[in-house]
Motif scaffolding. Structure first.
Motif, mmCIF file in Angstrom:
data_model
loop_
_atom_site.group_PDB
_atom_site.id
_atom_site.type_symbol
_atom_site.label_atom_id
_atom_site.label_comp_id
_atom_site.label_asym_id
_atom_site.label_seq_id
_atom_site.Cartn_x
_atom_site.Cartn_y
_atom_site.Cartn_z
ATOM 1 N N ILE B 55 0.836 -1.209 0.000
ATOM 2 C CA ILE B 55 0.000 0.000 0.000
ATOM 3 C C ILE B 55 0.870 1.258 0.000
ATOM 4 O O ILE B 55 0.608 2.210 -0.734
ATOM 5 N N GLU B 56 1.942 1.236 0.811
ATOM 6 C CA GLU B 56 2.820 2.424 0.917
ATOM 7 C C GLU B 56 3.358 2.791 -0.459
ATOM 8 O O GLU B 56 3.261 3.927 -0.900
ATOM 9 N N GLY B 57 3.911 1.772 -1.116
ATOM 10 C CA GLY B 57 4.491 1.992 -2.433
ATOM 11 C C GLY B 57 3.456 2.492 -3.422
ATOM 12 O O GLY B 57 3.722 3.397 -4.208
ATOM 13 N N TYR B 58 2.251 1.916 -3.334
ATOM 14 C CA TYR B 58 1.181 2.293 -4.257
ATOM 15 C C TYR B 58 0.807 3.770 -4.080
ATOM 16 O O TYR B 58 0.641 4.501 -5.062
ATOM 17 N N VAL B 59 0.726 4.201 -2.824
ATOM 18 C CA VAL B 59 0.369 5.603 -2.552
ATOM 19 C C VAL B 59 1.416 6.535 -3.163
ATOM 20 O O VAL B 59 1.082 7.516 -3.834
ATOM 21 N N PHE B 60 2.694 6.210 -2.956
ATOM 22 C CA PHE B 60 3.762 7.059 -3.498
ATOM 23 C C PHE B 60 3.784 7.016 -5.034
ATOM 24 O O PHE B 60 4.081 8.020 -5.680
ATOM 25 N N LEU B 61 3.448 5.851 -5.558
ATOM 26 C CA LEU B 61 3.413 5.721 -7.026
ATOM 27 C C LEU B 61 2.308 6.604 -7.615
ATOM 28 O O LEU B 61 2.526 7.324 -8.595
ATOM 29 N N VAL B 62 1.133 6.579 -6.970
ATOM 30 C CA VAL B 62 0.018 7.420 -7.428
ATOM 31 C C VAL B 62 0.417 8.894 -7.337
ATOM 32 O O VAL B 62 0.187 9.672 -8.262
ATOM 33 N N ALA B 63 1.071 9.243 -6.209
ATOM 34 C CA ALA B 63 1.486 10.640 -6.001
ATOM 35 C C ALA B 63 2.487 11.066 -7.073
ATOM 36 O O ALA B 63 2.367 12.137 -7.663
ATOM 37 N N ARG B 64 3.447 10.218 -7.335
ATOM 38 C CA ARG B 64 4.485 10.559 -8.305
ATOM 39 C C ARG B 64 3.889 10.688 -9.715
ATOM 40 O O ARG B 64 4.172 11.643 -10.444
ATOM 41 N N ASN B 65 3.020 9.723 -10.075
ATOM 42 C CA ASN B 65 2.422 9.781 -11.405
ATOM 43 C C ASN B 65 1.551 11.027 -11.577
ATOM 44 O O ASN B 65 1.513 11.625 -12.650
ATOM 45 N N HIS B 66 0.879 11.389 -10.491
ATOM 46 C CA HIS B 66 0.055 12.601 -10.537
ATOM 47 C C HIS B 66 0.937 13.826 -10.824
ATOM 48 O O HIS B 66 0.594 14.660 -11.658
ATOM 49 N N CYS B 67 2.079 13.885 -10.125
ATOM 50 C CA CYS B 67 3.003 15.011 -10.327
ATOM 51 C C CYS B 67 3.543 15.007 -11.752
ATOM 52 O O CYS B 67 3.636 16.068 -12.380
ATOM 53 N N LEU B 68 3.888 13.830 -12.250
ATOM 54 C CA LEU B 68 4.415 13.755 -13.622
ATOM 55 C C LEU B 68 3.379 14.247 -14.632
ATOM 56 O O LEU B 68 3.709 14.951 -15.578
ATOM 57 N N ASP B 69 2.105 13.899 -14.372
ATOM 58 C CA ASP B 69 1.030 14.384 -15.258
ATOM 59 C C ASP B 69 0.965 15.905 -15.222
ATOM 60 O O ASP B 69 0.808 16.559 -16.251
ATOM 61 N N LYS B 70 1.060 16.443 -13.995
ATOM 62 C CA LYS B 70 0.987 17.914 -13.843
ATOM 63 C C LYS B 70 2.163 18.579 -14.562
ATOM 64 O O LYS B 70 1.986 19.611 -15.199
ATOM 65 N N ILE B 71 3.344 17.977 -14.421
ATOM 66 C CA ILE B 71 4.541 18.550 -15.061
ATOM 67 C C ILE B 71 4.370 18.504 -16.582
ATOM 68 O O ILE B 71 4.682 19.464 -17.275
ATOM 69 N N ARG B 72 3.836 17.372 -17.077
ATOM 70 C CA ARG B 72 3.595 17.246 -18.518
ATOM 71 C C ARG B 72 2.608 18.318 -18.994
ATOM 72 O O ARG B 72 2.809 18.951 -20.015
ATOM 73 N N GLU B 73 1.559 18.524 -18.202
ATOM 74 C CA GLU B 73 0.570 19.562 -18.550
ATOM 75 C C GLU B 73 1.246 20.913 -18.649
ATOM 76 O O GLU B 73 1.000 21.680 -19.565
ATOM 77 N N ARG B 74 2.111 21.195 -17.671
ATOM 78 C CA ARG B 74 2.797 22.493 -17.656
ATOM 79 C C ARG B 74 3.722 22.632 -18.851
ATOM 80 O O ARG B 74 3.828 23.699 -19.426
ATOM 81 N N LYS B 75 4.376 21.520 -19.204
ATOM 82 C CA LYS B 75 5.282 21.565 -20.358
ATOM 83 C C LYS B 75 4.500 21.872 -21.626
ATOM 84 O O LYS B 75 4.957 22.602 -22.494
ATOM 85 N N LYS B 76 3.303 21.287 -21.719
ATOM 86 C CA LYS B 76 2.450 21.553 -22.882
ATOM 87 C C LYS B 76 2.130 23.038 -22.966
ATOM 88 O O LYS B 76 2.006 23.607 -24.022
ATOM 89 N N LEU B 77 1.976 23.640 -21.784
ATOM 90 C CA LEU B 77 1.655 25.073 -21.756
ATOM 91 C C LEU B 77 2.906 25.936 -21.901
ATOM 92 O O LEU B 77 2.833 27.158 -21.880
ATOM 93 N N GLY B 78 4.039 25.279 -21.999
ATOM 94 C CA GLY B 78 5.290 26.003 -22.208
ATOM 95 C C GLY B 78 5.965 26.467 -20.939
ATOM 96 O O GLY B 78 6.847 27.302 -20.969
ATOM 97 N N VAL B 79 5.546 25.930 -19.777
ATOM 98 C CA VAL B 79 6.187 26.303 -18.515
ATOM 99 C C VAL B 79 7.039 25.135 -18.057
ATOM 100 O O VAL B 79 6.516 24.063 -17.796
ATOM 101 N N SER B 80 8.345 25.322 -17.994
ATOM 102 C CA SER B 80 9.182 24.221 -17.520
ATOM 103 C C SER B 80 10.000 24.668 -16.327
ATOM 104 O O SER B 80 10.444 25.810 -16.260
#
Lengths: 138, 171
Positions: B55-80
């Motif tokens: 469960i611990e690993g799963y929670v961190f995995l969900v958190a990390r993937n969420h952040c990666l999605d957000k970073i990807r969204e920002r990159k699409k908007l041209g903010v890096s």
């Protein structure tokens, strides 16, 4: 932290063998370390984000919001089902009433036609009438 | 998993993921927003969560993937946001030299091979244990230790070089 102890921990740390609590000890003792170790552990100490005290409240609020939205969704589902059920019931009832109305109207028409037939017959002149036959003129 | 169990088991893990969110999103407010989104995701998947072996690993995995999605969204908007500017803290005090050193350390981390960089960030800055990092990276603990050891040695050597260069410059 004594130098000997910190040296041992640093060796373990570099080999990737320290536990999280030992690494925490090294961060806390950053000021007592020397050179690159001091720089590195001071950096880690300063740059590790601390968990804010209001985070629990935030999570509780989010949880409540989530549960409220679930309850709202459940309520909406039940309400929509009830509206659908009553709409269907009202439609069926109206349809039944309409059918009944049509049936009654048909009966009435039938009755009216029977009445008009007898009136029509009464206007005719009977020329001959016996047990079996009636002969009349228009 | 009912409400009480969710609060008892998942809340502490979500809170522990906070440093990682701040580091990855480089903003405390954004990290708090992300934390709430992650909580909702976990709540929606609570049945799956219950059956998960780690469960611990799963929670961190969900958190990390969420952040990666957000970073990807920002990159699409041209903010890096480069890793070296992720965190605003300096090492000791507010002097320009210390700020520069902090930037240099972030650059050193950025220069590490990707696998080493990820492991050293997850371990030394986010404070995750090996089982949690295992789930996130898909690597075994023995491999993680090797990567971490290499990254730490590399950073140490580079820091020693920087110190020597500084001493030489002063002379």
């Amino acid at each position: 932290m004594k130098k000997q102890q910190s040296d041992e921990l640093l060796k373990k740390y570099e080999a990737g063998l320290t536990s999280l609590s030992e690494e925490e000890q090294l961060r806390e003792a950053a000021e007592d370390l020397e050179g690159a170790d001091r720089t590195w552990f001071s950096f880690l100490k300063k740059n590790k984000a601390t968990i804010p005290t209001d985070l629990d409240v935030l999570l509780q609020q989010q949880m409540r919001k989530q549960q409220r939205s679930i309850r709202l969704r459940q309520f909406t589902t039940v309400a929509a089902s009830l509206v659908l059920f009553f709409s269907a019931w009202i439609f069926l009832k109206m349809h039944q009433n309409q059918q009944e109305q049509i049936r009654k109207e048909a009966l009435l028409q039938e009755a009216i036609s029977m009445v008009s037939d007898s009136e029509e017959n009464s206007a005719k002149t009977v020329l001959y009438q016996d047990e079996y036959v009636i002969i009349y003129t228009k | 998993m009912n409400n009480a169990a969710f609060k008892q088991n998942i809340f502490p893990l979500v809170k522990r993921a906070y440093p990682m969110l701040v580091r990855m999103l480089s903003d405390e407010e954004k990290a708090k927003d992300a934390l709430q989104d992650i909580l909702v995701k976990l709540w929606q998947n609570r049945r799956k969560l219950e059956q998960h072996a780690n469960i611990e690993g799963y929670v961190f995995l969900v958190a990390r993937n969420h952040c990666l999605d957000k970073i990807r969204e920002r990159k699409k908007l041209g903010v890096s946001i480069p890793v070296s500017e992720n965190l605003p803290q300096d090492i000791d005090g507010n002097t320009f030299a210390k700020e520069e050193l902090t930037k240099q350390i972030y650059k050193l981390i950025e220069m590490l091979p990707e696998s080493q960089r990820e492991v050293i960030l997850l371990r030394d800055l986010d404070g995750l244990d090996y089982t949690e990092i295992e789930t996130i990276t898909g690597l075994k603990t023995s491999h993680l230790r090797v990567l971490l050891s290499r990254a730490r040695k590399q950073i140490r050597e580079q820091l020693q070089k920087i110190e020597q260069d500084e001493k030489t410059t002063v002379r």
